[in-house]
Design a protein around this motif. Sequence first.
Motif, PDB file in Angstrom:
ATOM      1  N   CYS A 238     -43.726  21.609  91.247  1.00  0.00           N
ATOM      2  CA  CYS A 238     -42.699  21.363  90.223  1.00  0.00           C
ATOM      3  C   CYS A 238     -43.101  20.240  89.260  1.00  0.00           C
ATOM      4  O   CYS A 238     -43.839  19.335  89.635  1.00  0.00           O
ATOM      5  CB  CYS A 238     -41.390  20.978  90.898  1.00  0.00           C
TER       6      CYS A 238
ATOM      7  N   TRP B  84     -42.066  17.197  86.080  1.00  0.00           N
ATOM      8  CA  TRP B  84     -41.304  15.950  86.060  1.00  0.00           C
ATOM      9  C   TRP B  84     -40.127  15.957  85.086  1.00  0.00           C
ATOM     10  O   TRP B  84     -39.384  14.982  85.006  1.00  0.00           O
ATOM     11  CB  TRP B  84     -42.218  14.773  85.679  1.00  0.00           C
TER      12      TRP B  84
ATOM     13  N   LYS C   7     -43.981  20.650  96.473  1.00  0.00           N
ATOM     14  CA  LYS C   7     -44.608  19.423  95.983  1.00  0.00           C
ATOM     15  C   LYS C   7     -43.983  19.062  94.630  1.00  0.00           C
ATOM     16  O   LYS C   7     -44.300  19.667  93.614  1.00  0.00           O
ATOM     17  CB  LYS C   7     -46.120  19.599  95.801  1.00  0.00           C
TER      18      LYS C   7
ATOM     19  N   GLU D  32     -45.500  13.833  91.137  1.00  0.00           N
ATOM     20  CA  GLU D  32     -45.672  12.457  91.642  1.00  0.00           C
ATOM     21  C   GLU D  32     -44.936  11.452  90.749  1.00  0.00           C
ATOM     22  O   GLU D  32     -44.700  10.317  91.146  1.00  0.00           O
ATOM     23  CB  GLU D  32     -47.171  12.113  91.744  1.00  0.00           C
TER      24      GLU D  32
ATOM     25  N   GLU E 161     -53.640  20.724  95.107  1.00  0.00           N
ATOM     26  CA  GLU E 161     -54.763  21.644  95.343  1.00  0.00           C
ATOM     27  C   GLU E 161     -54.866  22.020  96.824  1.00  0.00           C
ATOM     28  O   GLU E 161     -55.235  23.143  97.159  1.00  0.00           O
ATOM     29  CB  GLU E 161     -56.074  21.055  94.812  1.00  0.00           C
TER      30      GLU E 161
ATOM     31  N   SER F  32     -47.919  22.685  83.174  1.00  0.00           N
ATOM     32  CA  SER F  32     -48.755  22.880  81.983  1.00  0.00           C
ATOM     33  C   SER F  32     -49.737  24.044  82.162  1.00  0.00           C
ATOM     34  O   SER F  32     -50.064  24.438  83.282  1.00  0.00           O
ATOM     35  CB  SER F  32     -49.533  21.594  81.699  1.00  0.00           C
TER      36      SER F  32
ATOM     37  N   THR G 130     -53.076  23.266  84.187  1.00  0.00           N
ATOM     38  CA  THR G 130     -52.853  23.266  85.641  1.00  0.00           C
ATOM     39  C   THR G 130     -52.691  24.694  86.144  1.00  0.00           C
ATOM     40  O   THR G 130     -53.189  25.047  87.226  1.00  0.00           O
ATOM     41  CB  THR G 130     -51.630  22.389  86.002  1.00  0.00           C
TER      42      THR G 130
ATOM     43  N   LEU H 244     -44.762  28.229  82.162  1.00  0.00           N
ATOM     44  CA  LEU H 244     -45.550  27.219  81.440  1.00  0.00           C
ATOM     45  C   LEU H 244     -44.836  26.769  80.161  1.00  0.00           C
ATOM     46  O   LEU H 244     -43.634  26.908  80.043  1.00  0.00           O
ATOM     47  CB  LEU H 244     -46.943  27.778  81.180  1.00  0.00           C
TER      48      LEU H 244
ATOM     49  N   CYS I   4     -39.245  22.748  78.391  1.00  0.00           N
ATOM     50  CA  CYS I   4     -40.163  23.757  77.852  1.00  0.00           C
ATOM     51  C   CYS I   4     -39.476  24.663  76.842  1.00  0.00           C
ATOM     52  O   CYS I   4     -40.141  25.352  76.079  1.00  0.00           O
ATOM     53  CB  CYS I   4     -40.774  24.577  78.985  1.00  0.00           C
TER      54      CYS I   4
ATOM     55  N   LYS J  41     -49.408  10.037  74.000  1.00  0.00           N
ATOM     56  CA  LYS J  41     -49.822  11.384  73.582  1.00  0.00           C
ATOM     57  C   LYS J  41     -48.883  11.909  72.483  1.00  0.00           C
ATOM     58  O   LYS J  41     -49.340  12.435  71.456  1.00  0.00           O
ATOM     59  CB  LYS J  41     -49.805  12.314  74.805  1.00  0.00           C
TER      60      LYS J  41
ATOM     61  N   GLU K 109     -48.141  22.364  72.242  1.00  0.00           N
ATOM     62  CA  GLU K 109     -46.909  21.850  72.836  1.00  0.00           C
ATOM     63  C   GLU K 109     -46.987  20.321  72.870  1.00  0.00           C
ATOM     64  O   GLU K 109     -47.886  19.753  73.489  1.00  0.00           O
ATOM     65  CB  GLU K 109     -46.738  22.386  74.262  1.00  0.00           C
TER      66      GLU K 109
HETATM   67  N1  LIG Z   1     -42.236  23.338  82.189  1.00  0.00           N
HETATM   68  C1  LIG Z   1     -43.134  23.020  81.338  1.00  0.00           C
HETATM   69  O1  LIG Z   1     -43.398  23.754  80.456  1.00  0.00           O
HETATM   70  C2  LIG Z   1     -43.823  21.750  81.475  1.00  0.00           C
HETATM   71  C3  LIG Z   1     -44.872  21.499  80.659  1.00  0.00           C
HETATM   72  N2  LIG Z   1     -45.528  20.359  80.772  1.00  0.00           N
HETATM   73  C4  LIG Z   1     -46.621  20.169  79.846  1.00  0.00           C
HETATM   74  O2  LIG Z   1     -47.701  19.655  80.547  1.00  0.00           O
HETATM   75  C5  LIG Z   1     -48.127  18.443  79.975  1.00  0.00           C
HETATM   76  C6  LIG Z   1     -48.676  17.573  81.057  1.00  0.00           C
HETATM   77  O3  LIG Z   1     -47.698  17.252  82.024  1.00  0.00           O
HETATM   78  P1  LIG Z   1     -48.101  17.129  83.528  1.00  0.00           P
HETATM   79  O4  LIG Z   1     -47.090  16.499  84.365  1.00  0.00           O
HETATM   80  O5  LIG Z   1     -49.452  16.527  83.567  1.00  0.00           O
HETATM   81  O6  LIG Z   1     -48.111  18.675  83.946  1.00  0.00           O
HETATM   82  P2  LIG Z   1     -48.888  19.290  85.122  1.00  0.00           P
HETATM   83  O7  LIG Z   1     -49.008  20.733  84.895  1.00  0.00           O
HETATM   84  O8  LIG Z   1     -50.119  18.532  85.362  1.00  0.00           O
HETATM   85  O9  LIG Z   1     -47.923  18.974  86.361  1.00  0.00           O
HETATM   86  C7  LIG Z   1     -46.988  19.874  86.918  1.00  0.00           C
HETATM   87  C8  LIG Z   1     -47.097  19.835  88.433  1.00  0.00           C
HETATM   88  O10 LIG Z   1     -48.366  20.344  88.829  1.00  0.00           O
HETATM   89  C9  LIG Z   1     -49.015  19.417  89.688  1.00  0.00           C
HETATM   90  N3  LIG Z   1     -50.453  19.553  89.513  1.00  0.00           N
HETATM   91  C10 LIG Z   1     -51.245  18.936  88.601  1.00  0.00           C
HETATM   92  N4  LIG Z   1     -52.523  19.299  88.776  1.00  0.00           N
HETATM   93  C11 LIG Z   1     -52.550  20.171  89.806  1.00  0.00           C
HETATM   94  C12 LIG Z   1     -53.583  20.884  90.464  1.00  0.00           C
HETATM   95  N5  LIG Z   1     -54.859  20.769  90.097  1.00  0.00           N
HETATM   96  N6  LIG Z   1     -53.270  21.687  91.495  1.00  0.00           N
HETATM   97  C13 LIG Z   1     -51.984  21.813  91.891  1.00  0.00           C
HETATM   98  N7  LIG Z   1     -50.966  21.143  91.322  1.00  0.00           N
HETATM   99  C14 LIG Z   1     -51.234  20.334  90.281  1.00  0.00           C
HETATM  100  C15 LIG Z   1     -48.460  18.081  89.270  1.00  0.00           C
HETATM  101  O11 LIG Z   1     -48.661  17.112  90.264  1.00  0.00           O
HETATM  102  C16 LIG Z   1     -47.004  18.445  89.042  1.00  0.00           C
HETATM  103  O12 LIG Z   1     -46.335  18.505  90.286  1.00  0.00           O
HETATM  104  C17 LIG Z   1     -46.883  17.924  79.283  1.00  0.00           C
HETATM  105  O13 LIG Z   1     -47.191  17.050  78.276  1.00  0.00           O
HETATM  106  C18 LIG Z   1     -46.283  19.180  78.769  1.00  0.00           C
HETATM  107  O14 LIG Z   1     -46.905  19.556  77.566  1.00  0.00           O
HETATM  108  C19 LIG Z   1     -45.210  19.436  81.718  1.00  0.00           C
HETATM  109  C20 LIG Z   1     -44.170  19.620  82.562  1.00  0.00           C
HETATM  110  C21 LIG Z   1     -43.353  20.802  82.476  1.00  0.00           C
END
Ligand SMILES: NC(=O)C1=CN([C@@H]2O[C@H](COP(=O)(O)OP(=O)(O)OC[C@H]3O[C@@H](n4cnc5c(N)ncnc54)[C@H](O)[C@@H]3O)[C@@H](O)[C@H]2O)C=CC1
Length: 487
Positions: A152, A154, A178, A181, A216, A232, A235, A254, A287, A337, A391
């Motif tokens: 999930c 943040w 999960k 963080e 992971e 994102s 990810t 996403l 999103c 950012k 985005e």
């Molecule tokens: N619902 C949506 O559309 C969302 C989009 N975002 C976008 O993503 C950008 C970055 O935000 P982040 O928090 O860094 O998003 P993220 O995609 O990195 O994080 C989302 C979740 O995935 C987990 N995650 C990260 N890397 C992973 C991996 N290699 N394997 C498994 N789980 C993993 C994170 O710990 C968190 O729980 C934001 O600026 C925004 O543009 C972020 C959050 C929600």
Amino acid sequence: MAGTKALLTLENFINGKFVPCDSYIDSYDPSTGEVYCRVPNSGKEEIQAAVEAARAAFPGWSARSAQERSQVLHRLADLLEKSLEDLAQAESRDQGKTVTLARTLDIPRAVQNFRFFASSILHHTSECTQMDHAGCLHYTVRAPVGIAGLICPWNLPLYLLTWKLAPAIAAGNTVIAKPSELTSVTAWMMCKLLETAGVPPGVVNIVFGTGPRVGEALVSHPEVPLISFTGSQPTAERITQLSAPHCKKLSLELGGKNPAIIFEDANLEECIPTTVKSSFANQGEICLCTSRIFVQKSIYSEFLKKFVEATRMWKVGIPSDPSASMGALISKAHLEKVRSYIKKARAEGARILCGEGVDKLSLPPRNQAGYFMLPTVITDIKDESCCMKEEIFGPVTCVVPFDNEEEVIQRANSVKYGLAATVWSSNVGRVHRVAKKLQSGLVWTNCWLIRELNLPFGGMKSSGIGREGAKDSYEFFTEIKTITIKH
Ligand SMILES: NC(=O)C1=CN([C@@H]2O[C@H](COP(=O)(O)OP(=O)(O)OC[C@H]3O[C@@H](n4cnc5c(N)ncnc54)[C@H](O)[C@@H]3O)[C@@H](O)[C@H]2O)C=CC1
Ligand SMILES: N/C(=C\C=C\C(=O)O)C(=O)O
């Protein structure tokens, strides 16, 4: 590492027990920039323990009737509702959003998620067909998949966790979740309610930590056949790669680059406040937020003037301020950012009409280091600019003019995302026509974010794979089997 004495320290929740971790990550209060909490920095070992607990709990939980599971979900909803104020305060502190939003949107929706799936799980039917010439009757049955991995983001922490957790356990799966963080506190608070609600040990396991480490480990575990992810696109790519060797079932929700299309016959009295909200709600960190506003030329100047005026009324304040519409962004890195996009727009010759770099933000001394910025409106920007393509996920929206219907549909569709769109017009024929042609999983006309949880939620193109909702989540969290009876 900050002094640990006064810090809130979270623990993993595995097999119905809180378990400490060997190492911890600092978690920040976005409204002050100070560390206030320690989140377990879990890894493979904790995932293995959670898998063992979830495996052991699966036979018992999946054998319960849907009615029994439904009752547990209803009890959990009631308990969350009783703790609504505490959860709202905690969500606001952890995420930066206003307490008002957490109290009126995040936590009520988390409660609703449990009530909704507690009810919908009782109403699924299966298919049956006859093949008289062969003397056969065919029918389908569905069974829970096993251990569901839920990852999930943040921005809407408890809201989105429960949107996955409720249908997963309602369908009879056991779960390893999960949270991000950056926002782990309300998930940890929910764990304290599980036993009282009647959730057996091992049915819900919550393991905290970073994506690369614990995320992971969860995705790569061979005994977790299903991953539901919101976050994102990069990810999602990584999760897809790690899942491929195991042929895991994936649901990927996403990002978006969501257009609002405003025709000259739109009711601006309703359109302007709703479009301010769709651009800046939750600091633009949803999103579904609007970030490209296309306005028909004949009303462009009038719209722009009124929209900027209304944006300036969208007050940024400390999250506890009841008059604030917007709180702090999630992190320093994210604030930087978001600001970098505004810098790029300015360098390209776009005009910043209000907000960042134009208006002054006033904050109490204690919050000067918080991650606040003003809602920002950009214009005179090209469709090819990164601000119109990528985005940003913050309180930044671009306003551009258009001439006619065909042109605006083509421009609205010209990005890689396809999540949500809004269309504003009083011409019902046009509204239907445009909605049908938009490459978007969701189209709201003359409104925004009115959710019908029964119907499919999700995006097309780079906005994801799969849909969530009553029937869609049930199908995702179950495996279907066709049985043929020769009589
Ligand atoms: N619902 C949506 O559309 C969302 C989009 N975002 C976008 O993503 C950008 C970055 O935000 P982040 O928090 O860094 O998003 P993220 O995609 O990195 O994080 C989302 C979740 O995935 C987990 N995650 C990260 N890397 C992973 C991996 N290699 N394997 C498994 N789980 C993993 C994170 O710990 C968190 O729980 C934001 O600026 C925004 O543009 C972020 C959050 C929600
Ligand atoms: N998935 C997101 C929002 C979902 C909202 C809803 O289900 O109502 C997001 O912002 O990531």
